[in-house]
Design an enzyme around this catalytic site. Structure first.
Site, PDB file in Angstrom:
ATOM      1  N   THR A  14      59.028  -8.266  19.196  1.00  0.00           N
ATOM      2  CA  THR A  14      58.538  -8.248  18.326  1.00  0.00           C
ATOM      3  C   THR A  14      58.389  -9.588  17.439  1.00  0.00           C
ATOM      4  O   THR A  14      59.508  -9.803  17.700  1.00  0.00           O
ATOM      5  CB  THR A  14      59.370  -7.355  16.733  1.00  0.00           C
ATOM      6  OG1 THR A  14      58.794  -5.471  17.220  1.00  0.00           O
ATOM      7  CG2 THR A  14      58.579  -7.597  15.631  1.00  0.00           C
ATOM      8  N   SER A  34      56.132 -13.766  17.726  1.00  0.00           N
ATOM      9  CA  SER A  34      55.115 -14.158  18.198  1.00  0.00           C
ATOM     10  C   SER A  34      54.932 -13.855  19.306  1.00  0.00           C
ATOM     11  O   SER A  34      53.756 -14.109  19.650  1.00  0.00           O
ATOM     12  CB  SER A  34      55.042 -15.587  17.274  1.00  0.00           C
ATOM     13  OG  SER A  34      55.708 -16.844  17.549  1.00  0.00           O
ATOM     14  N   THR A  35      55.587 -14.681  19.781  1.00  0.00           N
ATOM     15  CA  THR A  35      56.367 -14.278  21.451  1.00  0.00           C
ATOM     16  C   THR A  35      55.654 -13.229  22.035  1.00  0.00           C
ATOM     17  O   THR A  35      54.810 -13.213  22.814  1.00  0.00           O
ATOM     18  CB  THR A  35      57.121 -14.806  21.944  1.00  0.00           C
ATOM     19  OG1 THR A  35      57.982 -16.037  21.257  1.00  0.00           O
ATOM     20  CG2 THR A  35      57.279 -15.834  23.343  1.00  0.00           C
ATOM     21  N   ASP A  75      61.001  -9.480  24.821  1.00  0.00           N
ATOM     22  CA  ASP A  75      60.921  -9.514  23.880  1.00  0.00           C
ATOM     23  C   ASP A  75      61.431 -10.903  23.610  1.00  0.00           C
ATOM     24  O   ASP A  75      61.806 -11.689  24.650  1.00  0.00           O
ATOM     25  CB  ASP A  75      62.221  -8.897  23.305  1.00  0.00           C
ATOM     26  CG  ASP A  75      62.030  -8.242  21.670  1.00  0.00           C
ATOM     27  OD1 ASP A  75      60.911  -8.892  20.973  1.00  0.00           O
ATOM     28  OD2 ASP A  75      63.039  -7.534  21.272  1.00  0.00           O
ATOM     29  N   GLY A  76      60.908 -11.167  22.553  1.00  0.00           N
ATOM     30  CA  GLY A  76      61.476 -12.557  22.037  1.00  0.00           C
ATOM     31  C   GLY A  76      62.513 -12.693  21.766  1.00  0.00           C
ATOM     32  O   GLY A  76      63.650 -12.349  21.777  1.00  0.00           O
ATOM     33  N   GLY A 109      66.384 -11.131  15.298  1.00  0.00           N
ATOM     34  CA  GLY A 109      66.973 -10.415  14.458  1.00  0.00           C
ATOM     35  C   GLY A 109      65.314 -11.456  13.048  1.00  0.00           C
ATOM     36  O   GLY A 109      65.053 -11.299  12.502  1.00  0.00           O
ATOM     37  N   GLU A 124      64.756  -3.155  18.003  1.00  0.00           N
ATOM     38  CA  GLU A 124      64.919  -4.143  19.154  1.00  0.00           C
ATOM     39  C   GLU A 124      66.141  -3.821  20.005  1.00  0.00           C
ATOM     40  O   GLU A 124      66.479  -3.532  21.304  1.00  0.00           O
ATOM     41  CB  GLU A 124      64.969  -5.770  18.790  1.00  0.00           C
ATOM     42  CG  GLU A 124      63.740  -6.180  18.286  1.00  0.00           C
ATOM     43  CD  GLU A 124      63.217  -7.192  17.649  1.00  0.00           C
ATOM     44  OE1 GLU A 124      61.755  -7.841  17.748  1.00  0.00           O
ATOM     45  OE2 GLU A 124      64.757  -7.760  17.809  1.00  0.00           O
TER      46      GLU A 124
HETATM   47  C1  5RP Z   1      62.368 -10.296  15.962  1.00  0.00           C
HETATM   48  C2  5RP Z   1      62.601 -11.318  17.139  1.00  0.00           C
HETATM   49  C3  5RP Z   1      61.859 -12.318  17.328  1.00  0.00           C
HETATM   50  O1  5RP Z   1      62.003 -11.708  19.242  1.00  0.00           O
HETATM   51  C4  5RP Z   1      62.770 -13.834  17.441  1.00  0.00           C
HETATM   52  O2  5RP Z   1      62.751 -13.691  16.408  1.00  0.00           O
HETATM   53  C5  5RP Z   1      61.813 -14.750  17.849  1.00  0.00           C
HETATM   54  O3  5RP Z   1      60.666 -14.474  17.185  1.00  0.00           O
HETATM   55  P1  5RP Z   1      59.567 -15.786  17.390  1.00  0.00           P
HETATM   56  O4  5RP Z   1      58.594 -14.676  19.171  1.00  0.00           O
HETATM   57  O5  5RP Z   1      58.265 -15.384  17.017  1.00  0.00           O
HETATM   58  O6  5RP Z   1      59.760 -16.992  17.365  1.00  0.00           O
HETATM   59  O7  5RP Z   1      63.959 -11.269  17.389  1.00  0.00           O
HETATM   60  O8  5RP Z   1      63.152  -9.192  15.420  1.00  0.00           O
END
Ligand code: 5RP
Length: 262
Positions: free
Chosen positions: A33, A35-36, A89-90, A103, A111
């Site tokens: 979850t 943006s990445t 995941d990011g 988070g 996650e």
């Molecule tokens: C969501 C997360 C995301 O992986 C983390 O916040 C990174 O987000 P982004 O890719 O938008 O920088 O842990 O719960």
């Protein structure tokens, strides 16, 4: 179209694009979850639609499930999939041992469960997420709504004896109300500035009644794919002890770059 992307979005995109190549036909894949991770889902969707890739996805949030459906990835619940080949995941931060803070997007609970049920966890991140020690990013912990203010006080008290630099705890808000996760819980953000012993902190925080889970992912990530704004990617594997570099060309694709909602 790619010219509209900021360097940070390019970095996120190339990390996701490179990680998508690790996905093979027939795999059950945990879909992160943020943006990445949204870039990853879009890349995988394109591979499903255009190259006939056959995968089953297990999303880590309602918004990832919606995006996966939208781009044509077949999704199932974790209980249906039972065990996953790979989760991608990011992360909000990663250190040299590939320990993570996650988070920031409020999805840490699903996650962590999904990553724990995977043979391999791959993190995709831009270079800015790399830190020497974890803690500059506020550590999210998920707490149940019942008595959350009491839980917050217990967390604050616990932090007094922990090896951290800051001890402020705030509840994450959504407008005028505490933010509600997909599991119906709240998030407390721990502004610690530096975490001396992440493993110990994670174990201690999880002992507090009312705490469901914390955003420290210790010894869970196998590989990190780091993206740069100029298209460079670096793949570090903690088990193999290897570092590879690669370069991803931006191929303009209306489907991939239009209407990015995250
Ligand atoms: C969501 C997360 C995301 O992986 C983390 O916040 C990174 O987000 P982004 O890719 O938008 O920088 O842990 O719960």
């Amino acid at each position: 179209m790619s010219g509209e992307l900021s360097p940070i979005d390019k970095a996120k995109f190339v990390a996701a694009r490179r990680a998508a190549d690790m996905v093979e036909n027939g795999m059950r894949v945990g879909l992160g979850t943020g943006s990445t991770a949204a870039w990853l889902v879009r890349c995988l969707g394109e591979m499903v639609r255009e190259d006939g890739l056959k995968i089953t996805g297990v999303p880590t949030s309602i918004r990832t499930a919606e995006l996966a459906r939208e781009v044509g990835i077949e999704i199932v619940s974790l209980d249906e999939a039972k065990w996953l080949d790979l989760t991608i995941d990011g992360a909000d931060e990663f250190d040299g041992e590939l320990n993570l803070i996650k988070g920031g997007g409020g999805a840490l609970l699903q996650e962590k469960i999904v990553a724990s049920a995977s043979d391999q966890m791959v993190v995709i991140a831009d270079k800015a997420k790399e830190v020497e020690s974890l803690g500059a990013f506020p550590l999210p912990i998920e707490v149940i709504p019942f008595g959350w203010q009491t839980t917050q006080s217990l967390v604050e008290e616990t932090l007094i004896s922990m090896d951290v630099l800051g001890r402020t705890v705030t509840v994450r808000m959504d407008g005028a109300r505490p933010y509600i996760t997909d599991e119906g819980n709240h998030i407390l953000d721990l502004h610690l500035r530096r975490i001396g012993n992440p493993r110990q902190l994670g174990l201690v925080v999880n002992q507090i009644p009312g705490v469901v889970e914390n955003g420290l992912f210790i010894d869970m990530c196998d590989t990190v794919v780091i993206g740069y704004g100029d298209g460079k990617v670096e793949v570090r594997d903690i088990n193999e002890g290897t570092i590879e570099t690669d370069r991803i060309d931006f191929v303009e694709s209306d489907n991939l770059f239009k209407d990015l909602s995250e």
